[in-house]
Design a protein around this motif. Structure first.
Motif, PDB file in Angstrom:
ATOM      1  N   LEU A   1       6.139  39.806  16.569  1.00  0.00           N
ATOM      2  CA  LEU A   1       4.857  40.202  16.010  1.00  0.00           C
ATOM      3  C   LEU A   1       3.687  39.935  16.953  1.00  0.00           C
ATOM      4  CD1 LEU A   1       5.264  39.115  12.291  1.00  0.00           C
ATOM      5  CD2 LEU A   1       5.515  41.388  13.281  1.00  0.00           C
ATOM      6  N   PHE A   2       3.705  38.845  17.649  1.00  0.00           N
ATOM      7  CA  PHE A   2       2.609  38.499  18.553  1.00  0.00           C
ATOM      8  C   PHE A   2       2.405  39.560  19.642  1.00  0.00           C
ATOM      9  CE2 PHE A   2       0.738  35.925  22.028  1.00  0.00           C
ATOM     10  CZ  PHE A   2      -0.444  35.589  21.389  1.00  0.00           C
ATOM     11  N   PRO A   3       3.458  40.006  20.342  1.00  0.00           N
ATOM     12  CA  PRO A   3       3.261  41.069  21.339  1.00  0.00           C
ATOM     13  C   PRO A   3       2.729  42.370  20.722  1.00  0.00           C
ATOM     14  CG  PRO A   3       5.353  40.019  21.706  1.00  0.00           C
ATOM     15  CD  PRO A   3       4.821  39.488  20.416  1.00  0.00           C
ATOM     16  N   PHE A   4       3.134  42.667  19.510  1.00  0.00           N
ATOM     17  CA  PHE A   4       2.629  43.857  18.828  1.00  0.00           C
ATOM     18  C   PHE A   4       1.125  43.759  18.625  1.00  0.00           C
ATOM     19  CE2 PHE A   4       1.396  45.696  14.711  1.00  0.00           C
ATOM     20  CZ  PHE A   4       1.589  47.033  15.012  1.00  0.00           C
ATOM     21  N   PHE A   5       0.646  42.623  18.160  1.00  0.00           N
ATOM     22  CA  PHE A   5      -0.791  42.446  17.937  1.00  0.00           C
ATOM     23  C   PHE A   5      -1.566  42.436  19.257  1.00  0.00           C
ATOM     24  CE2 PHE A   5       0.628  40.443  13.845  1.00  0.00           C
ATOM     25  CZ  PHE A   5       0.130  41.444  13.041  1.00  0.00           C
ATOM     26  N   ILE A   6      -1.006  41.830  20.280  1.00  0.00           N
ATOM     27  CA  ILE A   6      -1.675  41.793  21.579  1.00  0.00           C
ATOM     28  C   ILE A   6      -1.787  43.204  22.158  1.00  0.00           C
ATOM     29  CG2 ILE A   6      -1.494  40.974  23.959  1.00  0.00           C
ATOM     30  CD1 ILE A   6      -2.389  38.844  21.991  1.00  0.00           C
ATOM     31  N   SER A   7      -0.698  43.973  22.111  1.00  0.00           N
ATOM     32  CA  SER A   7      -0.758  45.335  22.661  1.00  0.00           C
ATOM     33  C   SER A   7      -1.731  46.193  21.869  1.00  0.00           C
ATOM     34  CB  SER A   7       0.631  45.970  22.665  1.00  0.00           C
ATOM     35  OG  SER A   7       1.108  46.142  21.350  1.00  0.00           O
ATOM     36  N   ARG A   8      -1.824  45.963  20.576  1.00  0.00           N
ATOM     37  CA  ARG A   8      -2.772  46.704  19.752  1.00  0.00           C
ATOM     38  C   ARG A   8      -4.213  46.366  20.143  1.00  0.00           C
ATOM     39  NH1 ARG A   8      -2.910  45.838  13.384  1.00  0.00           N
ATOM     40  NH2 ARG A   8      -4.867  46.881  13.013  1.00  0.00           N
ATOM     41  N   GLN A   9      -4.482  45.094  20.376  1.00  0.00           N
ATOM     42  CA  GLN A   9      -5.823  44.671  20.796  1.00  0.00           C
ATOM     43  C   GLN A   9      -6.166  45.243  22.168  1.00  0.00           C
ATOM     44  OE1 GLN A   9      -8.046  43.861  19.089  1.00  0.00           O
ATOM     45  NE2 GLN A   9      -7.944  41.873  18.143  1.00  0.00           N
ATOM     46  N   VAL A  10      -5.209  45.247  23.076  1.00  0.00           N
ATOM     47  CA  VAL A  10      -5.448  45.790  24.414  1.00  0.00           C
ATOM     48  C   VAL A  10      -5.763  47.275  24.320  1.00  0.00           C
ATOM     49  CG1 VAL A  10      -4.315  46.343  26.615  1.00  0.00           C
ATOM     50  CG2 VAL A  10      -4.121  44.055  25.653  1.00  0.00           C
TER      51      VAL A  10
END
Length: 85
Positions: free
Chosen positions: A23-32
């Motif tokens: 989940l963390f990489p998903f949220f980070i890529s979304r923010q980027v």
């Protein structure tokens, strides 16, 4: 009682590990992606603001920043020197 605490601790550990891994990489890529979109929009807005009609002359004046007020005062001090050969 101790066994139950150990089991809960292990379950919480694996749950946190699962969240961080997926989940963390998903949220980070979304923010980027959101930041990239905002930057592209800002760049397009800046380019559109700066576009000028061909042949049109514009003078941009900002009050309070005259050249005479910037040139006042010493820029440094003069030091005598001798050339050594």
């Amino acid at each position: 009682m101790l066994f139950r605490v150990i089991i809960y601790t292990i379950l919480i550990y694996y749950l946190i590990k699962l969240i961080v891994r997926y989940l963390f990489p998903f949220f980070i890529s979304r923010q980027v992606r959101n930041m990239q979109n905002r930057q592209e929009r800002a760049q397009k807005d800046f380019v559109n603001q700066r576009k000028k009609e061909e042949g049109k002359v514009t003078i941009e004046y900002t009050p309070g920043s005259s050249k005479t007020s910037q040139n006042k005062g010493p820029k440094g001090e003069y030091v005598d020197y001798e050339e050594i050969e």
